[in-house]
Scaffold this active site. Structure first.
Site, mmCIF file in Angstrom:
data_model
loop_
_atom_site.group_PDB
_atom_site.id
_atom_site.type_symbol
_atom_site.label_atom_id
_atom_site.label_comp_id
_atom_site.label_asym_id
_atom_site.label_seq_id
_atom_site.Cartn_x
_atom_site.Cartn_y
_atom_site.Cartn_z
ATOM 1 N N SER A 36 12.798 -42.496 29.824
ATOM 2 C CA SER A 36 14.208 -42.094 29.632
ATOM 3 C C SER A 36 14.819 -42.796 28.425
ATOM 4 C CB SER A 36 15.032 -42.303 30.899
ATOM 5 O OG SER A 36 15.063 -43.626 31.344
ATOM 6 N N GLY A 37 14.414 -44.019 28.131
ATOM 7 C CA GLY A 37 14.725 -44.647 26.852
ATOM 8 C C GLY A 37 16.171 -44.993 26.551
ATOM 9 N N ARG B 177 15.278 -46.662 33.832
ATOM 10 C CA ARG B 177 16.742 -46.686 33.943
ATOM 11 C C ARG B 177 17.328 -45.408 34.520
ATOM 12 N NH1 ARG B 177 17.212 -48.720 27.910
ATOM 13 N NH2 ARG B 177 15.085 -47.888 27.957
ATOM 14 N N GLU C 17 1.821 -45.190 26.290
ATOM 15 C CA GLU C 17 3.255 -45.036 26.009
ATOM 16 C C GLU C 17 3.595 -45.476 24.584
ATOM 17 O OE1 GLU C 17 5.900 -47.232 28.631
ATOM 18 O OE2 GLU C 17 7.665 -46.330 27.726
ATOM 19 N N LYS D 35 2.969 -40.955 27.926
ATOM 20 C CA LYS D 35 4.389 -41.234 28.246
ATOM 21 C C LYS D 35 5.156 -41.388 26.938
ATOM 22 C CE LYS D 35 7.366 -44.489 30.698
ATOM 23 N NZ LYS D 35 7.573 -45.169 31.968
ATOM 24 N N ARG E 294 19.035 -56.660 34.157
ATOM 25 C CA ARG E 294 19.602 -55.593 35.006
ATOM 26 C C ARG E 294 20.435 -56.213 36.139
ATOM 27 N NH1 ARG E 294 17.500 -53.007 31.317
ATOM 28 N NH2 ARG E 294 15.608 -51.739 31.469
#
Ligand code: 13P
Length: 336
Positions: A260-261, A291, A176, A218, A33
């Protein structure tokens, strides 16, 4: 905040209009990132960036929990205050990612998330350090013969084993099971894979006597692969996602906080809003975005402390928009 049991923690975490900030990028992931904004990833730059998020006004009223990476849970802000205390002062609870990432299953393209070795001991320490909840992410890919039932079952069993250990340490497990949106697959393929994962997950949780009222799910939303030409509208995403969840998730689960993926910031917000506008769900539906909450802030920050205010403003705006989406009260004209 004092809680007498994990069910109270879980309910606090999914209080109306509140959601999670996922700031638990591993050191290699936050490195990627930062590369994208030409910023060197060092202990101090990671601290400065995360500190600016935790001190942003948008933390208050919108964020109930922050998922941290091990380094951040132990780290102090520039003024010496522990970052976990900076978080607590906003009313949010600190949580911790406890899985150790993925490795291939039998030399295939499929992966199994690891980290059960030593988890008991790590949980004991995290509980002492003040973590109130934890996260473990399983990853499934879609292609012709994936995800295999073997991959699904191995990952869902690991999630259930993780959840049991975490609850024994008085923390709420976020489970998740992420079906990735990479590829050209149809929304139907995503629906099928997600349905199989959720089905296997809840039977494994039940077999392990995990307290569902003290657990948070999640999941991914039901989406066409990001390279598919047949993208769904927000209302179609909401319809299919709700159907899949109603078919597979027990009503006593307190809340579902979506990842959000790789969706755009606005899509992640609009889809959550469409889900909440639709209604008819027995669980809270909120966000646990990495993200989609941070992209705009990273772009505004660019690694420079001169841009701290602009980055905080960008993050706060997304947090506020997602709060509204968690209440089904977002509208497009609120975006700039
Ligand atoms: P994204 O919202 O960026 O998918 O991250 C959420 C997360 O915590 C993945 O484990």
């Amino acid at each position: 905040m004092n809680f007498t049991n994990i069910e109270e923690i879980a309910n606090y975490l999914v209080a109306d209009g509140k959601g999670f900030l996922a700031a638990d990028e591993s050191t290699p992931t936050i490195g990627k990132r930062f590369d994208a904004i030409n910023t060197e990833s060092t202990e101090n730059s990671r601290r400065d960036y995360r500190e600016l998020l935790f001190r942003a006004s948008g933390m208050n009223e919108n964020i109930s929990g922050v998922i941290l990476f091990d380094e951040t849970l132990r780290q102090s802000a520039a003024d010496g205050t522990f970052l976990k205390e900076v978080i607590s002062k906003t009313g949010a609870l600190p949580g911790i990612k406890v899985d150790k990432g993925v490795s291939p299953i039998n030399d295939s393209e499929e992966v199994l998330t690891g980290g059960l070795d030593g988890l008991e001991k790590r949980c004991s320490e995290y509980e002492d350090l003040g973590a109130k909840f934890t996260k473990w992410r399983a990853v499934m890919k879609i292609s012709n013969d994936m995800p295999s039932q073997e991959c699904i079952d191995a990952n869902m069993q690991a999630l259930a084993n993780y959840a049991r250990i975490v609850q024994d340490h008085n923390m709420v497990p976020i489970v998740e099971p992420e079906v990735l949106m990479d590829g050209e697959h149809s929304a139907e393929s995503c629906y099928d894979a997600t349905s199989k994962c959720l089905n296997s997950l809840f039977s494994n949780l039940s077999a392990n006597e995990v307290n569902i009222k003290g657990t948070i799910l999640k999941p991914n939303m039901i989406l066409a692969g990001q390279d598919s030409p047949a993208q769904l509208s927000h209302s179609e995403v909401a319809d299919l996602t709700m159907k899949c969840l109603l078919e597979n998730v027990p009503p006593e689960l307190p809340g579902i906080a979506f990842l959000s993926g790789g969706q755009s910031d606005i899509d992640a917000t609009a889809n959550l809003d469409a889900l909440n506008k639709k209604g008819g769900n027995p669980w809270k539906l909120t966000f646990s975005y990495g993200r989609a909450l941070q992209q705009a802030a990273l772009k505004a920050w660019l690694g420079s402390n001169e841009n701290t205010l602009a980055a905080q403003e960008a993050f706060s705006h997304r947090a506020e928009m997602n709060k509204l989406a968690a209440l089904g009260k977002w509208t497009r004209d609120l975006e700039r």
